[in-house]
Design an enzyme around this catalytic site. Structure first.
Site, PDB file in Angstrom:
ATOM      1  N   ASN A 105       0.823  -1.209   0.000  1.00 42.54           N
ATOM      2  CA  ASN A 105       0.000   0.000   0.000  1.00 42.54           C
ATOM      3  C   ASN A 105       0.860   1.263   0.000  1.00 42.54           C
ATOM      4  O   ASN A 105       0.442   2.311  -0.496  1.00 42.54           O
ATOM      5  CB  ASN A 105      -0.912   0.003   1.238  1.00 42.54           C
ATOM      6  CG  ASN A 105      -1.922  -1.140   1.214  1.00 42.54           C
ATOM      7  OD1 ASN A 105      -2.252  -1.672   0.161  1.00 42.54           O
ATOM      8  ND2 ASN A 105      -2.416  -1.524   2.383  1.00 42.54           N
ATOM      9  N   ASN A 153      -0.273  -1.559  -6.768  1.00 42.70           N
ATOM     10  CA  ASN A 153      -0.565  -2.537  -5.710  1.00 42.70           C
ATOM     11  C   ASN A 153      -2.053  -2.513  -5.352  1.00 42.70           C
ATOM     12  O   ASN A 153      -2.615  -1.434  -5.109  1.00 42.70           O
ATOM     13  CB  ASN A 153       0.240  -2.199  -4.455  1.00 42.70           C
ATOM     14  CG  ASN A 153      -0.056  -3.145  -3.302  1.00 42.70           C
ATOM     15  OD1 ASN A 153       0.299  -4.320  -3.359  1.00 42.70           O
ATOM     16  ND2 ASN A 153      -0.731  -2.639  -2.266  1.00 42.70           N
ATOM     17  N   GLU A 154      -2.670  -3.676  -5.314  1.00 40.74           N
ATOM     18  CA  GLU A 154      -4.058  -3.844  -4.825  1.00 40.74           C
ATOM     19  C   GLU A 154      -4.972  -2.700  -5.257  1.00 40.74           C
ATOM     20  O   GLU A 154      -5.656  -2.080  -4.426  1.00 40.74           O
ATOM     21  CB  GLU A 154      -4.053  -4.002  -3.293  1.00 40.74           C
ATOM     22  CG  GLU A 154      -3.365  -5.263  -2.836  1.00 40.74           C
ATOM     23  CD  GLU A 154      -3.518  -5.584  -1.343  1.00 40.74           C
ATOM     24  OE1 GLU A 154      -3.982  -4.722  -0.579  1.00 40.74           O
ATOM     25  OE2 GLU A 154      -3.181  -6.709  -0.953  1.00 40.74           O
ATOM     26  N   GLU A 188       1.855 -11.673  -2.332  1.00 36.66           N
ATOM     27  CA  GLU A 188       1.662 -11.459  -0.892  1.00 36.66           C
ATOM     28  C   GLU A 188       0.903 -12.646  -0.333  1.00 36.66           C
ATOM     29  O   GLU A 188      -0.221 -12.917  -0.766  1.00 36.66           O
ATOM     30  CB  GLU A 188       0.865 -10.171  -0.602  1.00 36.66           C
ATOM     31  CG  GLU A 188       1.663  -8.906  -0.815  1.00 36.66           C
ATOM     32  CD  GLU A 188       0.937  -7.662  -0.349  1.00 36.66           C
ATOM     33  OE1 GLU A 188       0.218  -7.715   0.673  1.00 36.66           O
ATOM     34  OE2 GLU A 188       1.092  -6.627  -1.020  1.00 36.66           O
TER      35      GLU A 188
HETATM   36  O1  AHR Z   1       1.637  -6.663   3.564  1.00 37.80           O
HETATM   37  C1  AHR Z   1       0.861  -5.713   4.206  1.00 37.80           C
HETATM   38  C2  AHR Z   1      -0.160  -5.068   3.277  1.00 37.80           C
HETATM   39  O2  AHR Z   1      -1.102  -6.015   2.902  1.00 37.80           O
HETATM   40  C3  AHR Z   1       0.347  -4.539   1.968  1.00 37.80           C
HETATM   41  O3  AHR Z   1       0.865  -3.252   2.073  1.00 37.80           O
HETATM   42  C4  AHR Z   1      -0.868  -4.548   1.102  1.00 37.80           C
HETATM   43  O4  AHR Z   1      -0.564  -4.729  -0.243  1.00 37.80           O
HETATM   44  C5  AHR Z   1      -1.715  -5.668   1.675  1.00 37.80           C
HETATM   45  O5  AHR Z   1      -3.013  -5.277   1.892  1.00 37.80           O
END
Ligand code: AHR
Length: 503
Positions: free
Chosen positions: A73, A173-174, A293
């Site tokens: 994030n 990311n996400e 992840e």
């Molecule tokens: O790994 C912790 C967080 O988890 C990361 O920043 C994010 O991509 C996910 O939600």
């Protein structure tokens, strides 16, 4: 009657080559991952750059070939220019993702050098939250090009003559998550990711790119997000990401061990989405999976949410410092087995994360680095799990759990390393109550004998490690019998075994 599991191992039942990047991990500018994690100039083990050598030693033990950086994030409002060049000119920033003060003492100049010291490579993420294609291109030029152009020159001015040659790039990311700074819908994000990846590949033909899949399987847009994003970006990217974190909030160990049945569905569905888009586009290219992840994550969450709310803008606060227990280690072993069972499509996976933040390695600021319980399944699978993954043909008993039916007692996979003449069987007994009599038919491996038999066995599911004491660590067993090509042993309840045979 005794519970039984029978595995047939055959060289010809190939799933695929294990891409060593399946043993990747992740360092985010979050909590104490960087500051007092990998970097602490006043620590007794610090090297000339301020990197903790005790941590580097443990990262090397895990043998991690690739580390995702700098988020997570965090990346979605990351201004990379502020984190490079002379330190006195760097701009401290506020990180919105974790509501933290970021001094920018470490950036890609330093991290690329840390990666070399730790025998790993960098998987870099670009900011597609608050920024876009042009900033991603500038960063790529800064990192990878040797041209006489502005950003390559800037890197040289910053003291780094040689490019960093970063091969794998994450397109944000996400981006499906409403919590993400700069969150987008699938079409909008897919288009941006496609254009960014296309432009980056025009600049550096040697790179590979990862487009964001869903943040987890329970996202309301899961499935349509993958199909929508790939509908835009299929031709321009190489991998789609998967993220998943597990928890045992219900305190139900047997059901916790069944989470990899949900993981099987998750992986299967993402492959189906990729191949659906392949079909409708009449494409000849495959999109592979980057499970960048994964881990157990829940022990620290309530405290972290409270701290981020009430104590914002601290520098390197204690965040996401989950202390892992025995059952978490078994779940991580199960996840690794699942990734190996899909070695034909999962080419990258990153244990999230590596140091202090939901991590296998912890550091004491005024003391040593130490190994969490989850260090060990990763260590064993990374050590013995390189080669060709073989299809686990199994006959096995099963049991129900509170939320899952027909949970197989044993999950297993075998890895054949032809060069080393080594065969490894990884197996978890998910049955929390009973032993399983395990039998592996390895008649195709004439002349092989037992070389190592390492297990994680325990009766206290909540046992944890600390800087002072390692309650959870592998022990060696000698009692597997090999007779006429049939290997026999007993798998204890809730245990993980790595059985290694050599010629
Ligand atoms: O790994 C912790 C967080 O988890 C990361 O920043 C994010 O991509 C996910 O939600």
């Amino acid at each position: 009657m005794a519970r039984k599991a029978k595995l047939i191992v055959d060289k010809d039942f190939r799933i695929g080559e294990v891409d060593k990047r399946i043993y990747g991990s992740f360092i985010e500018h979050l909590g104490r991952a960087v500051y007092t994690g990998i970097y602490q100039p006043d620590h007794p083990t610090a090297d000339e750059m301020g990197f903790r050598k005790d941590v580097i030693g443990l990262v090397k033990e895990l043998n991690v070939p690739i580390v995702r950086y700098p988020g997570g994030n965090y990346v979605s409002n990351f201004y990379w220019e502020d984190s490079v060049g002379p330190r006195e000119q760097r701009k401290p920033r506020l990180d919105l993702a974790w509501r933290t003060y970021e001094p920018n003492l470490i950036g890609i100049n330093e991290f690329s050098k840390w990666a070399k010291k730790a025998d790993t490579s960098v998987m870099m993420a670009v900011n597609l939250g608050t920024r876009g294609t042009s900033d991603a291109l500038n960063l790529l030029e800064y990192c990878n090009l040797d041209t006489e152009s502005y950003y390559a020159d800037l890197r040289r001015k910053h003291g780094d003559k040689d490019p960093y040659n970063i091969k794998v790039w994450c397109m944000g990311n996400e981006m499906d998550g409403p919590w993400q700074t700069g969150h987008k819908d699938a079409k909008e994000y897919g288009h941006l990711a496609a254009e960014t990846s296309k432009a980056m590949k025009a600049m550096d033909r040697s790179i590979e790119t990862v487009v964001c899949g869903s943040s987890n399987v329970d996202m309301p847009t899961f499935g349509s997000w993958e199909a929508g994003v790939l509908g835009e970006a299929y031709d321009y990217v190489d991998y789609i990401s998967l993220h998943q974190y597990w928890n045992n909030r219900a305190d139900d160990t047997a059901d916790f061990f069944a989470v990899t049945d949900d993981l099987e569905n998750f992986i299967h569905s993402v492959i189906a989405a990729c191949d659906y888009v392949k079909a409708v586009r009449h494409s000849h290219k495959n999109i592979n999976l980057s499970f960048d992840e994964w881990n157990v994550w829940y022990h620290s969450t309530d405290q972290d949410n409270e701290d981020m709310e009430n104590k914002p803008w601290r520098s390197h606060p204690h965040l996401l410092e989950d202390i892992y227990n025995y059952e978490d280690a078994i779940v991580d072993a199960l996840a690794l087995i699942k990734f190996l069972q899909h070695a034909d499509r999962i080419k990258i996976a990153c244990l999230a994360q590596l140091v202090n933040v939901i991590a296998p390695i912890m550091t004491e600021e005024n003391g040593p680095a130490w190994k969490q319980t989850i260090f060990y399944p990763f260590y064993l699978v990374s050590k013995y799990g390189r080669g060709t993954a073989l299809e686990p043909v199994m006959t096995v008993d099963d049991h129900p759990t509170s939320r899952h039916d027909h949970v197989t007692d044993v999950e297993a996979v075998s890895i054949y390393n032809e060069e080393k003449e080594q065969l490894t069987i990884f197996a978890v007994n998910r049955n929390t109550e009973e032993n399983v009599e395990f039998e592996a038919d390895i008649r195709g491996f004439g002349g092989y004998t037992l070389s190592d038999f390492e297990v994680l066995e325990g009766t206290d599911m909540k046992a944890v490690n600390s800087a002072k004491e390692e309650k959870v660590k592998p022990v060696r067993r000698e009692d597997a019998k090999l007779d006429g090509g049939i290997l026999r042993t007993v798998l204890k309840p809730a245990s993980f075994a790595a059985i290694v045979l050599k010629k």
